[in-house]
Design a protein around this motif. Structure first.
Motif, PDB file in Angstrom:
ATOM      1  N   PHE A   1      -3.649   1.786   4.041  1.00 41.42           N
ATOM      2  CA  PHE A   1      -4.614   2.054   5.101  1.00 41.42           C
ATOM      3  C   PHE A   1      -5.878   1.229   4.891  1.00 41.42           C
ATOM      4  O   PHE A   1      -6.382   0.593   5.815  1.00 41.42           O
ATOM      5  CB  PHE A   1      -4.928   3.556   5.118  1.00 41.42           C
ATOM      6  CG  PHE A   1      -5.878   3.962   6.213  1.00 41.42           C
ATOM      7  CD1 PHE A   1      -7.177   4.339   5.911  1.00 41.42           C
ATOM      8  CD2 PHE A   1      -5.465   3.956   7.536  1.00 41.42           C
ATOM      9  CE1 PHE A   1      -8.051   4.717   6.913  1.00 41.42           C
ATOM     10  CE2 PHE A   1      -6.342   4.333   8.552  1.00 41.42           C
ATOM     11  CZ  PHE A   1      -7.633   4.711   8.235  1.00 41.42           C
ATOM     12  N   ASN A   2      -6.390   1.287   3.673  1.00 46.92           N
ATOM     13  CA  ASN A   2      -7.595   0.514   3.354  1.00 46.92           C
ATOM     14  C   ASN A   2      -7.421  -0.953   3.693  1.00 46.92           C
ATOM     15  O   ASN A   2      -8.240  -1.562   4.366  1.00 46.92           O
ATOM     16  CB  ASN A   2      -7.930   0.639   1.867  1.00 46.92           C
ATOM     17  CG  ASN A   2      -8.918   1.745   1.626  1.00 46.92           C
ATOM     18  OD1 ASN A   2      -9.488   2.277   2.564  1.00 46.92           O
ATOM     19  ND2 ASN A   2      -9.104   2.080   0.370  1.00 46.92           N
TER      20      ASN A   2
ATOM     21  N   MET B   1      -7.049  -1.623   7.455  1.00 51.91           N
ATOM     22  CA  MET B   1      -8.315  -1.522   8.172  1.00 51.91           C
ATOM     23  C   MET B   1      -9.208  -2.709   7.880  1.00 51.91           C
ATOM     24  O   MET B   1      -9.830  -3.262   8.780  1.00 51.91           O
ATOM     25  CB  MET B   1      -9.058  -0.231   7.783  1.00 51.91           C
ATOM     26  CG  MET B   1      -8.404   1.043   8.252  1.00 51.91           C
ATOM     27  SD  MET B   1      -7.845   1.011   9.948  1.00 51.91           S
ATOM     28  CE  MET B   1      -9.294   0.553  10.820  1.00 51.91           C
ATOM     29  N   SER B   2      -9.283  -3.088   6.604  1.00 53.08           N
ATOM     30  CA  SER B   2     -10.140  -4.227   6.282  1.00 53.08           C
ATOM     31  C   SER B   2      -9.677  -5.460   7.018  1.00 53.08           C
ATOM     32  O   SER B   2     -10.477  -6.179   7.623  1.00 53.08           O
ATOM     33  CB  SER B   2     -10.115  -4.503   4.776  1.00 53.08           C
ATOM     34  OG  SER B   2     -10.750  -3.479   4.090  1.00 53.08           O
TER      35      SER B   2
ATOM     36  N   LEU C   1      -4.716   5.049  -6.514  1.00 57.34           N
ATOM     37  CA  LEU C   1      -4.631   5.607  -5.170  1.00 57.34           C
ATOM     38  C   LEU C   1      -3.175   5.610  -4.705  1.00 57.34           C
ATOM     39  O   LEU C   1      -2.439   4.665  -4.976  1.00 57.34           O
ATOM     40  CB  LEU C   1      -5.417   4.726  -4.197  1.00 57.34           C
ATOM     41  CG  LEU C   1      -6.914   4.984  -4.037  1.00 57.34           C
ATOM     42  CD1 LEU C   1      -7.467   3.998  -3.042  1.00 57.34           C
ATOM     43  CD2 LEU C   1      -7.179   6.395  -3.606  1.00 57.34           C
TER      44      LEU C   1
ATOM     45  N   LYS D   1      -2.696   5.414   1.084  1.00 57.89           N
ATOM     46  CA  LYS D   1      -4.141   5.203   1.231  1.00 57.89           C
ATOM     47  C   LYS D   1      -4.511   3.747   1.026  1.00 57.89           C
ATOM     48  O   LYS D   1      -5.326   3.185   1.723  1.00 57.89           O
ATOM     49  CB  LYS D   1      -4.904   6.069   0.206  1.00 57.89           C
ATOM     50  CG  LYS D   1      -4.938   7.524   0.564  1.00 57.89           C
ATOM     51  CD  LYS D   1      -6.141   8.206  -0.092  1.00 57.89           C
ATOM     52  CE  LYS D   1      -6.149   9.681   0.247  1.00 57.89           C
ATOM     53  NZ  LYS D   1      -7.470  10.215   0.401  1.00 57.89           N
TER      54      LYS D   1
END
Lengths: 282, 288, 340
Positions: free
Chosen positions: B15-16, B19-20, B8, B12
């Motif tokens: 971001f993952n 957010m987590s 990835l 990205k």
């Protein structure tokens, strides 16, 4: 075409023969349906039914799905109006009395005309209590009377031998076929005159079905049976009279033909009846 | 084709991860107060949970070495919850029976449901004001009866709505089978429907009771408070919840300690009743 | 009695109790006809139906009764102050001058803070308990624990707030004052109980509402929507943030409205940490008051009918506003869980 010995008032569907077997005395109608139409609210579901239900015989009601067979059946003990906004026009008589007359005691009516449903639905109680339920509704009998009544009902339903050792187990622990026979025993325990059956075997496996069909042969000596079935072979196996329902082009159910089973299946008068029993539609 | 196995892109991935992390951090923020509260209640309350608590009246403020407890508050809560249950359970269950068995989808039944939902949204302080107007003003005094009445108005919508749900779960075929045997509405409802729905009804009642036991606002100016034993239903009454409220704002440490002890007891009652309510229905789901 | 005699006796009694149908050729004894309705069973059924109907009527009448009674008792105040009650600031019991503005202000501000804090937290909990970002086994315990918060009585949250939370957050409030006093909302010296504390405590209490309802909204969103996103190459979080969350937006808004309804009426925890001072100030670090807190404090000692009337007026307003908020919320939540 119409038999002159028919005792019925004039209607277009007088059966050509009222006695299914040669040499049998003329059977007695225990229920009489005259010009019955059924409505759900404003929507007409069934129209113009004339039928006699003859005592101690099995009457089968056959026809394609959606033609009002179950609707019609549920008007015979006025259960249909409990489920939905079902109304009728016409007359339904039990032993000469109009069951839709004002002031009819519905509880008594339903004890006289019992019902077995498509899905076996025993109560969440013991087998004993299931069978005794109907009896206890009207009286407070002694324990020994109840014991006898329960045993007699279970024997009549051909279930006694299978459960006699453990009447206290829950009715829900039985297999599907046994549960349905339990429901039959439960209904028989209140000594009904007529037993209505709404596709009682459609949720059961073939062996359980066979047992219930065999049971019907015995039961008809004690109680009049009306059985709705979508299985033509079953109808021809168990019944002496058959009524064939179908829908017209407006999707309203109608009684197309009524007569002795042998005649309906071998020499039906109406073309649609002949087509249906030959499997050309349905 | 090599794109199929390319990792990835870093943006990205970032971001993952971001957010987590945010999601977990925020959720932890939700759980931390719970653990902190339970921890504080246990650590500050349990040491003061002596036998006296169950048998003694609260000592006058500021006096030391006098046995002090809140037996009257325990009794008060018990009595008022009992009054509330006695008023709201029959009324709520009968209403639910009407809605599920007779009213069904009629306009009247739907109106009743809407009004009950409105009642459930009423703030508990407003319910207390209502009970004040109904019982305290006319009777010219604070009373356990008024407190019980206020709690019953809080319990009523919970019991009604939850009981109706339990009744609706009973398959209609059972009612039809009972009617087909000639049983009337009364017998069918009692023997078949209520019997089958009983665990659900028990659960709703227990949940409503747990809620009522913990309520404070409706009691503050209906049952008021008392330092003495309950003298009949027409006199003011102590309760665990009001005791906590009063003693928390007291300058006397002894009373603060009693408040913590009462908090342990109240949380214990509420949690226990909640768990009991869930246990009742879980038990039934396994046996068919 | 011998068994068969008993059988026959009871069977004939059974049929005697049935309606007078003409006996058929079967084995029924000759009995005289009985009336078609057994009046006992008719009464029993009708009576049962009647009692349950009365119960429903009584239950349904309670909200009306509440409105009528509170309105009646509020009349002296409504007559004297009219709508100006809503923006008058003075609350003087001795001089019988009552104005609701500080309490309306306090109620609204504390609830706004609560929503502002609780919304992201509640939605985060909803996401991790409904989407697949956690191992399955953890979702139910976490959801259960968050719901447990809702079961804790408000007075206990207030007790904890007063003795544990306020001291613990004192340094934080001081930090806000010393470093941000140029922002109006932080421009007073904090000394413990404050509007901010009330907002925090309310936030803790409404998180379970937001989390539970948002969770249901997420679960109601069709998996096809997510699959569509995945099929286009989105990652788990991209799908959640850009596809699922927008789809759930109106449901989450409904959850927030429901939570707001709860926050507006919350009494005990607020009154124990807000300071109970009848002031309006822009600073969140100042103590204040709210409608429920005021009612809790003053109803017990009110005796003057005008005083009681003013309090009733406040209660009536609170009731109607909470009702309106809850009604909107219910409609929103129902529309979304039905559409999905």
């Amino acid at each position: 075409m119409f038999s002159s010995s028919s005792p019925l008032p004039s209607n277009p569907l007088t059966p050509t023969s009222t006695a299914p077997n040669e040499g049998e005395p003329s059977p007695i109608p225990v229920m009489h349906v005259q010009d019955l139409s059924c409505f759900y609210g404003r929507h007409k579901a069934v129209e113009g039914v004339y039928i006699n239900i003859y005592e101690k015989h099995v009457t089968a009601i056959i026809g394609p799905s959606g033609c009002g067979k179950s609707t019609f059946l549920k008007t015979l003990n006025r259960i249909g109006e409990m489920e939905s906004d079902l109304r009728i026009q016409g007359r339904v008589e039990l032993l000469g009395k109009n069951i839709y007359a004002k002031g009819t005691n519905l509880n008594q009516l339903r004890r006289q005309v019992g019902m077995i449903f498509q899905q076996p639905n025993p109560f969440a109680m013991s087998i004993y209590d299931n069978v005794a339920y109907g009896i206890k509704t009207v009286s407070r009998p002694s324990r020994s009377f109840l014991d006898d009544a329960v045993e007699s009902a279970l024997r009549s339903a051909a279930l006694w031998d299978e459960v006699k050792d453990n009447l206290n187990q829950s009715g829900l622990d039985l297999s599907g076929g046994q549960q349905q026979r339990l429901c039959i025993a439960r209904a028989l325990a209140v000594n009904p005159k007529v037993l209505l059956m709404d596709e009682p075997c459609s949720a059961l496996d073939p062996i359980a079905t066979m047992k219930i069909e065999a049971l019907l042969h015995e039961l008809k000596n004690k109680v009049t049976i009306v059985i709705v079935t979508h299985n033509m072979q079953q109808a021809s196996r168990v019944s002496e009279y058959t009524a064939f329902f179908s829908t017209d082009e407006h999707r309203i159910g109608q009684l197309v033909e009524f007569g002795a089973t042998s005649q309906i299946f071998l020499e039906a008068e109406q073309p649609s009846t002949r087509d249906y029993v030959a499997g050309r539609f349905g | 084709m090599s794109d199929l196995f390319a990792p990835l892109p870093p943006s990205k991935k970032l971001f993952n991860v971001a957010m987590s992390v945010t999601a977990f951090a925020l959720s932890a923020l939700a759980l931390i107060p719970l653990l902190a509260m339970l921890g504080a209640i246990l650590s500050k309350g349990v040491p003061h949970l002596t036998a006296d608590v169950f048998t003694q009246l609260p000592a006058p403020a500021g006096m030391k070495d006098v046995p002090s407890g809140f037996a009257n508050a325990i009794i008060g809560t018990g009595v008022m919850v009992a009054i509330a249950a006695g008023l709201s359970l029959p009324l709520g269950i009968l209403t639910a029976i009407y809605l599920s068995e007779f009213g069904k989808n009629s306009t009247f039944a739907n109106a009743v449901r809407m009004l009950v939902t409105i009642l459930s949204a009423a703030p508990s302080i407003v319910v207390g004001v209502f009970a004040y107007g109904v019982l305290v003003l006319p009777l010219k005094g604070f009373s356990a009866l008024a407190g019980g009445f206020a709690l019953s108005v809080i319990m009523l919508p919970i019991v009604t709505l939850a009981t109706e749900e339990s009744l609706k779960l009973v398959p209609n075929a059972q009612r039809l089978a009972s009617a087909a045997l000639g049983a009337g509405y009364g017998r069918t409802t009692l023997r078949i429907v209520l019997a089958r729905a009983f665990p659900g009804i028990l659960t709703s009642s227990l949940l409503a009771i747990a809620r009522a036991a913990g309520e404070t606002a409706p009691l503050i100016f209906t049952a008021l408070f008392s330092q003495n034993w309950l003298e009949g239903l027409l006199g003011p009454s102590a309760s665990l919840s009001v005791l906590i409220y009063n003693y928390a704002s007291s300058p006397f440490v002894d009373q603060n300690n009693l408040a913590w002890a009462a908090a342990v007891m109240l949380v214990g009652i509420v949690v226990f009743t909640n768990l009991l309510a869930r246990w009742v229905t879980r038990n039934r789901q396994t046996t068919r | 009695m011998r068994p068969y005699r008993a059988l026959y006796f009871f069977r004939s009694r059974l049929t005697q109790m049935t309606e007078a149908l003409e006996p058929t050729q079967s084995n029924l004894p000759q009995r005289s006809p009985v009336p078609t309705e057994s009046w006992v069973s008719q009464f029993g059924d009708g009576g049962f139906r009647g009692i349950s109907f009365l119960a429903a009527l009584l239950t349904a009448s309670i909200p009306f009764w509440m409105c009528v009674l509170i309105f009646k008792d509020a009349r002296p105040a409504i007559a004297k102050f009219g709508l100006a009650f809503l923006w008058t600031q003075e609350w003087n019991i001795d001089q019988s001058l009552f104005g609701a503005l500080p309490y309306i202000y306090g109620t609204l501000v504390s609830s706004a803070i609560a929503l502002f804090l609780a919304l992201p937290i509640g939605v985060a909990v909803a996401i991790i308990t409904s989407e697949k970002v956690l191992p399955e086994g953890l979702q139910t315990p976490i959801a259960f624990l968050v719901e447990l918060i809702a079961a804790i009585p408000s007075v206990i949250v207030g007790l904890w707030g007063r003795f544990i939370l306020i001291p613990a957050l004192e340094p934080f409030q001081q930090f806000l004052y010393s470093h941000f006093k140029w922002i109006p909302i932080f421009n007073t010296q904090p000394f413990g109980p404050s509007m901010l504390m009330a907002g925090v405590v309310l936030a803790i209490m409404i998180v379970p509402t937001i989390a539970a309802i948002s969770r249901e909204v997420f679960l109601a969103i069709s998996q096809d929507l997510r699959n569509g996103a995945f099929a286009l190459g989105a990652t788990q979080w991209e799908s959640i943030m850009f596809i699922t969350l927008p789809a759930a937006a109106s449901g989450i808004f409904g959850a927030a409205s429901l939570a707001l309804g709860r926050a507006l009426g919350e009494t005990m925890a607020v009154t124990m940490v807000i300071g109970n001072v009848n002031e309006i100030s822009t600073s969140l670090l100042n103590p204040g008051n709210s409608i429920p807190a005021l009612l809790a404090n003053q109803f017990g000692e009110a005796s003057d009918p005008l005083h009681i009337g003013a309090l009733m007026y406040l209660a009536l307003m609170l009731f109607l506003v909470t009702l309106a908020v809850n009604a909107i919320a219910a409609v929103l939540v129902r529309t979304l869980t039905r559409n999905a």
